[in-house]
Design a protein around this motif. Structure first.
Motif, mmCIF file in Angstrom:
data_model
loop_
_atom_site.group_PDB
_atom_site.id
_atom_site.type_symbol
_atom_site.label_atom_id
_atom_site.label_comp_id
_atom_site.label_asym_id
_atom_site.label_seq_id
_atom_site.Cartn_x
_atom_site.Cartn_y
_atom_site.Cartn_z
ATOM 1 N N ALA A 153 64.929 73.187 24.522
ATOM 2 C CA ALA A 153 65.791 74.020 25.363
ATOM 3 C C ALA A 153 65.203 75.412 25.557
ATOM 4 O O ALA A 153 65.211 75.943 26.670
ATOM 5 C CB ALA A 153 67.193 74.104 24.751
ATOM 6 N N VAL A 154 64.683 76.002 24.499
ATOM 7 C CA VAL A 154 64.073 77.331 24.616
ATOM 8 C C VAL A 154 62.875 77.276 25.562
ATOM 9 O O VAL A 154 62.720 78.132 26.449
ATOM 10 C CB VAL A 154 63.669 77.881 23.229
ATOM 11 N N GLY A 155 62.017 76.266 25.401
ATOM 12 C CA GLY A 155 60.866 76.116 26.282
ATOM 13 C C GLY A 155 61.279 75.913 27.732
ATOM 14 O O GLY A 155 60.688 76.497 28.650
ATOM 15 N N ALA A 156 62.298 75.108 27.944
ATOM 16 C CA ALA A 156 62.779 74.844 29.302
ATOM 17 C C ALA A 156 63.360 76.106 29.940
ATOM 18 O O ALA A 156 63.095 76.403 31.111
ATOM 19 C CB ALA A 156 63.823 73.729 29.271
ATOM 20 N N LEU A 157 64.145 76.840 29.173
ATOM 21 C CA LEU A 157 64.743 78.068 29.708
ATOM 22 C C LEU A 157 63.679 79.121 30.004
ATOM 23 O O LEU A 157 63.786 79.855 30.994
ATOM 24 C CB LEU A 157 65.789 78.617 28.740
ATOM 25 N N ALA A 158 62.645 79.184 29.176
ATOM 26 C CA ALA A 158 61.573 80.160 29.399
ATOM 27 C C ALA A 158 60.773 79.824 30.655
ATOM 28 O O ALA A 158 60.334 80.722 31.382
ATOM 29 C CB ALA A 158 60.651 80.221 28.181
ATOM 30 N N ALA A 159 60.579 78.536 30.938
ATOM 31 C CA ALA A 159 59.784 78.124 32.100
ATOM 32 C C ALA A 159 60.604 78.006 33.380
ATOM 33 O O ALA A 159 60.034 78.009 34.473
ATOM 34 C CB ALA A 159 59.101 76.794 31.793
ATOM 35 N N PHE A 160 61.904 77.921 33.274
ATOM 36 C CA PHE A 160 62.770 77.681 34.437
ATOM 37 C C PHE A 160 62.585 78.694 35.569
ATOM 38 O O PHE A 160 62.559 78.292 36.739
ATOM 39 C CB PHE A 160 64.230 77.608 33.994
ATOM 40 N N PRO A 161 62.430 79.982 35.294
ATOM 41 C CA PRO A 161 62.248 80.928 36.412
ATOM 42 C C PRO A 161 60.995 80.645 37.250
ATOM 43 O O PRO A 161 60.892 81.127 38.380
ATOM 44 C CB PRO A 161 62.134 82.291 35.717
ATOM 45 N N LEU A 162 60.067 79.861 36.732
ATOM 46 C CA LEU A 162 58.833 79.536 37.450
ATOM 47 C C LEU A 162 58.972 78.299 38.339
ATOM 48 O O LEU A 162 58.042 77.962 39.071
ATOM 49 C CB LEU A 162 57.696 79.308 36.446
#
Length: 169
Positions: A153-162
């Motif tokens: 979830a942390v990885g997904a949230l960090a990459a989501f703006p891209l």
């Protein structure tokens, strides 16, 4: 009105991955409905944002590749089945461009999660920690599994703006 609908669709992604992280943290399970809802919301978002068919195809291929990788990790007993499905469903939303950031941030947060769990499960920490809810006691139990859905979830949230969907917003 369409802008409100698009906003709600984009908010579905963080809401669902955060829900998965909390469920994994408190119960060591990620319900199948979360990955299913992520897939359904992606389909609606792709249509609402007018993603080109080629972009959707690449996103589906990235999700399928992530599912295959997740299945291998599950077969090796590195992660749970819910983790594999969450990893793939999030990869579907993120697509090819942000996938390296997704993998990097997931691995980094997974490492931090492991270090935190080692510290939490140490004898000195367990001696001074107050008694908490049952899920916390299980989390602090030496030898217990790691709720890797939190790292995903942390990885997904960090990459989501891209992601391509956020870029179209």
């Amino acid at each position: 009105m369409i802008h409100l609908f698009q906003t709600l669709l984009l908010l579905a992604f963080p809401a669902l991955v955060i829900t998965a992280a909390v469920k994994d943290l408190t119960s060591y399970t990620i319900p199948n409905w979360i990955a299913g809802a992520l897939i359904a919301a992606f389909a609606m978002a792709a249509l609402a944002f007018g993603l080109p068919a080629g972009t959707i195809g690449v996103d589906v291929a990235v999700g399928a590749a992530a599912l295959a990788a997740g299945m291998i990790m599950f077969a090796l007993r590195w992660i749970g089945g819910g983790d594999a499905k969450l990893f793939a469903a999030a990869a579907l939303w993120l697509g090819l461009g942000p996938s390296m950031s997704y993998i990097f941030y997931t691995a980094l947060s997974g490492g931090l999660l492991a270090v935190g769990l080692i510290a939490l499960r140490s004898a000195p920490a367990r001696a001074i920690l107050p008694q908490g809810p049952a899920w916390f006691a299980r989390l602090a139990e030496p030898g217990a599994a790691a709720p890797y859905g939190v790292a995903i979830a942390v990885g997904a949230l960090a990459a989501f703006p891209l992601s391509a969907l956020v870029a179209r917003y």
